[in-house]
Design an enzyme around this catalytic site. Structure first.
Site, PDB file in Angstrom:
ATOM      1  N   TYR A 167       0.882  -1.074   0.178  1.00 23.08           N
ATOM      2  CA  TYR A 167      -0.004   0.287   0.015  1.00 23.08           C
ATOM      3  C   TYR A 167       0.860   0.881   0.057  1.00 23.08           C
ATOM      4  O   TYR A 167       0.288   1.772  -0.437  1.00 23.08           O
ATOM      5  CB  TYR A 167      -0.950  -0.140   0.815  1.00 23.08           C
ATOM      6  CG  TYR A 167      -2.309  -0.419   0.883  1.00 23.08           C
ATOM      7  CD1 TYR A 167      -3.304  -0.014   0.130  1.00 23.08           C
ATOM      8  CD2 TYR A 167      -2.157  -1.309   1.181  1.00 23.08           C
ATOM      9  CE1 TYR A 167      -4.119  -0.519  -0.022  1.00 23.08           C
ATOM     10  CE2 TYR A 167      -3.468  -2.320   0.712  1.00 23.08           C
ATOM     11  CZ  TYR A 167      -4.822  -2.578  -0.201  1.00 23.08           C
ATOM     12  OH  TYR A 167      -6.020  -3.089  -0.423  1.00 23.08           O
ATOM     13  N   ASN A 178     -12.372   3.800  -7.424  1.00 25.12           N
ATOM     14  CA  ASN A 178     -11.010   3.440  -6.896  1.00 25.12           C
ATOM     15  C   ASN A 178     -11.184   4.299  -5.400  1.00 25.12           C
ATOM     16  O   ASN A 178     -11.387   5.086  -5.392  1.00 25.12           O
ATOM     17  CB  ASN A 178     -10.848   4.769  -8.301  1.00 25.12           C
ATOM     18  CG  ASN A 178     -10.775   4.658  -9.470  1.00 25.12           C
ATOM     19  OD1 ASN A 178     -10.637   3.056 -10.213  1.00 25.12           O
ATOM     20  ND2 ASN A 178     -10.813   5.447 -10.381  1.00 25.12           N
ATOM     21  N   VAL A 179      -9.453   3.762  -5.681  1.00 24.85           N
ATOM     22  CA  VAL A 179      -8.956   4.335  -3.814  1.00 24.85           C
ATOM     23  C   VAL A 179      -8.334   5.566  -3.910  1.00 24.85           C
ATOM     24  O   VAL A 179      -7.498   6.080  -3.024  1.00 24.85           O
ATOM     25  CB  VAL A 179      -8.419   3.276  -2.894  1.00 24.85           C
ATOM     26  CG1 VAL A 179      -9.727   2.068  -2.801  1.00 24.85           C
ATOM     27  CG2 VAL A 179      -7.606   2.765  -3.599  1.00 24.85           C
ATOM     28  N   HIS A 238     -15.108   1.958  -2.211  1.00 31.27           N
ATOM     29  CA  HIS A 238     -13.975   1.250  -2.217  1.00 31.27           C
ATOM     30  C   HIS A 238     -13.314   1.709  -1.227  1.00 31.27           C
ATOM     31  O   HIS A 238     -12.145   0.659  -0.579  1.00 31.27           O
ATOM     32  CB  HIS A 238     -13.310   0.699  -3.134  1.00 31.27           C
ATOM     33  CG  HIS A 238     -14.483  -0.500  -3.881  1.00 31.27           C
ATOM     34  ND1 HIS A 238     -14.225  -1.436  -5.167  1.00 31.27           N
ATOM     35  CD2 HIS A 238     -15.372  -0.802  -3.224  1.00 31.27           C
ATOM     36  CE1 HIS A 238     -14.901  -1.688  -5.706  1.00 31.27           C
ATOM     37  NE2 HIS A 238     -15.677  -1.860  -4.839  1.00 31.27           N
ATOM     38  N   CYS A 298     -10.710  -0.507  16.521  1.00 33.08           N
ATOM     39  CA  CYS A 298     -11.666   0.889  17.267  1.00 33.08           C
ATOM     40  C   CYS A 298     -11.575   1.979  15.704  1.00 33.08           C
ATOM     41  O   CYS A 298     -11.437   1.554  14.972  1.00 33.08           O
ATOM     42  CB  CYS A 298     -10.917   1.540  18.498  1.00 33.08           C
ATOM     43  SG  CYS A 298      -9.592   2.437  17.794  1.00 33.08           S
ATOM     44  N   THR A 318     -14.425   0.404 -16.065  1.00 32.62           N
ATOM     45  CA  THR A 318     -14.765  -0.873 -14.689  1.00 32.62           C
ATOM     46  C   THR A 318     -15.359  -1.610 -15.647  1.00 32.62           C
ATOM     47  O   THR A 318     -16.882  -1.244 -16.738  1.00 32.62           O
ATOM     48  CB  THR A 318     -15.460  -0.129 -13.820  1.00 32.62           C
ATOM     49  OG1 THR A 318     -15.827  -0.899 -13.122  1.00 32.62           O
ATOM     50  CG2 THR A 318     -17.259   0.558 -14.707  1.00 32.62           C
ATOM     51  N   ASN A 340     -15.451   2.210 -21.987  1.00 32.42           N
ATOM     52  CA  ASN A 340     -14.553   0.786 -22.091  1.00 32.42           C
ATOM     53  C   ASN A 340     -14.176   0.623 -23.176  1.00 32.42           C
ATOM     54  O   ASN A 340     -14.948  -0.188 -24.442  1.00 32.42           O
ATOM     55  CB  ASN A 340     -15.032  -0.455 -21.075  1.00 32.42           C
ATOM     56  CG  ASN A 340     -14.497  -1.083 -20.211  1.00 32.42           C
ATOM     57  OD1 ASN A 340     -13.892  -0.287 -19.157  1.00 32.42           O
ATOM     58  ND2 ASN A 340     -14.309  -2.305 -20.223  1.00 32.42           N
ATOM     59  N   PRO A 341     -12.797  -0.237 -22.829  1.00 28.73           N
ATOM     60  CA  PRO A 341     -12.501  -0.609 -24.446  1.00 28.73           C
ATOM     61  C   PRO A 341     -12.645  -2.334 -25.012  1.00 28.73           C
ATOM     62  O   PRO A 341     -13.107  -2.241 -26.244  1.00 28.73           O
ATOM     63  CB  PRO A 341     -11.320  -0.118 -24.171  1.00 28.73           C
ATOM     64  CG  PRO A 341     -10.824   0.833 -22.571  1.00 28.73           C
ATOM     65  CD  PRO A 341     -11.442   0.808 -22.613  1.00 28.73           C
TER      66      PRO A 341
HETATM   67 ZN   LIG Z   1      -7.726   1.604  17.846  1.00 24.61          ZN
END
Ligand SMILES: [Zn+2]
Length: 262
Positions: free
Chosen positions: A52, A87-88, A106, A117, A204, A229-230
């Site tokens: 990430y 997308n993020v 997402h 938490c 997408t 979209n392709p």
């Molecule tokens: Zn926590």
């Protein structure tokens, strides 16, 4: 004009963000669809964080493309508008989309949250720069998000929650996880708010049932359903207009046409 736009990885791919599916998405020979799971994080959180962090770095160095700009422009001209993106990354926002007109269904890769938490934090620009400087060999620095000396590109440990000491994780929706309730409600509210005139589904493959469901419901009263979209997708045979081009090529033209025809 009431408009719903649904976007996916194809829109960001043109800014150099690799999609999960396909050869480019592989990282250290690992399949992203297996890395982006609660099981992978439980097994090896450091590995998942490394991945990430690299994705964040790549997004920071990327630029929004013409598709992002066209969607932001359409939002300004529509009377009512919602963008639902899978997308993020932050490329829609950096192209000028306001948070209130956009749902990141997402999640958001730049938000880090506790795995136990409610604690969450946005990893701001300052942190970004510190990470980059550390990576470029500017010496040992303290990394705010893991609290340990940062010598290399990645933090030596996975970040821990300052409240409960549980592992922190990227605030993205992994495969097999529930969609965020608040964001789902925002989509539902928009769909309940009236029929759309135009629905655009761009970049997408619409493999998730809810994407198809939303596109159907928004276009139920004979709205124009435009697919960009392709390649053919599950949605293709229901579209009123098929545009087999990359989003960055097609969307500026489509958006200008829609604005002119109002
Ligand atoms: Zn926590």
């Amino acid at each position: 004009m009431r408009v719903l736009v649904l976007t996916g990885a194809g829109v960001s791919a043109e800014s150099g963000i690799p999609t999960f599916r396909g050869k480019d998405g592989y990282w250290r020979n690992l399949d992203p669809t297996k890395l982006a799971t609660p099981e992978a994080f439980a097994r090896d959180p450091q590995l998942v964080w490394d991945w990430y962090r690299e994705r964040r770095e790549r997004i920071r160095n990327a630029r929004p493309n013409a598709a992002h700009a066209a969607i932001a422009k359409l939002a300004q001209h529509a009377d009512e508008f919602l963008l639902v993106t899978q997308n993020v990354d932050n490329l829609h926002a950096r192209a000028g989309m306001s948070a209130q007109d956009m749902v990141q269904i997402h999640g958001d890769i730049f938000v880090t949250r506790c795995s136990r938490c409610d604690f969450r934090q946005r990893d701001d620009d300052q942190d970004d720069r510190q990470h980059r400087k550390g990576a470029a060999g500017f010496g040992v620095r303290r990394s705010r998000d893991c609290g340990t000396a940062l010598k290399a590109r990645t933090c030596p440990r996975t970040p821990k929650c300052p409240n409960c000491d549980a592992l922190m994780r990227p605030s993205v929706i992994w495969f097999g996880e529930q969609l965020p309730w608040n964001e789902l409600q925002r989509v539902e509210n928009f769909l309940d708010g009236g029929a759309c005139d135009v629905v655009i589904v761009a970049g997408t493959t619409a493999t998730f049932g809810y994407i198809i469901d939303w596109a159907f419901r928004a276009s139920r009263d004979s709205a124009e359903l435009i697919e960009v979209n392709p390649e053919e997708t599950l949605l293709s045979r229901f579209a009123t207009r098929l545009v087999r081009e990359p989003a960055a090529i097609a969307l500026p033209r489509i958006v200008d046409g829609l604005i002119r025809s109002r």
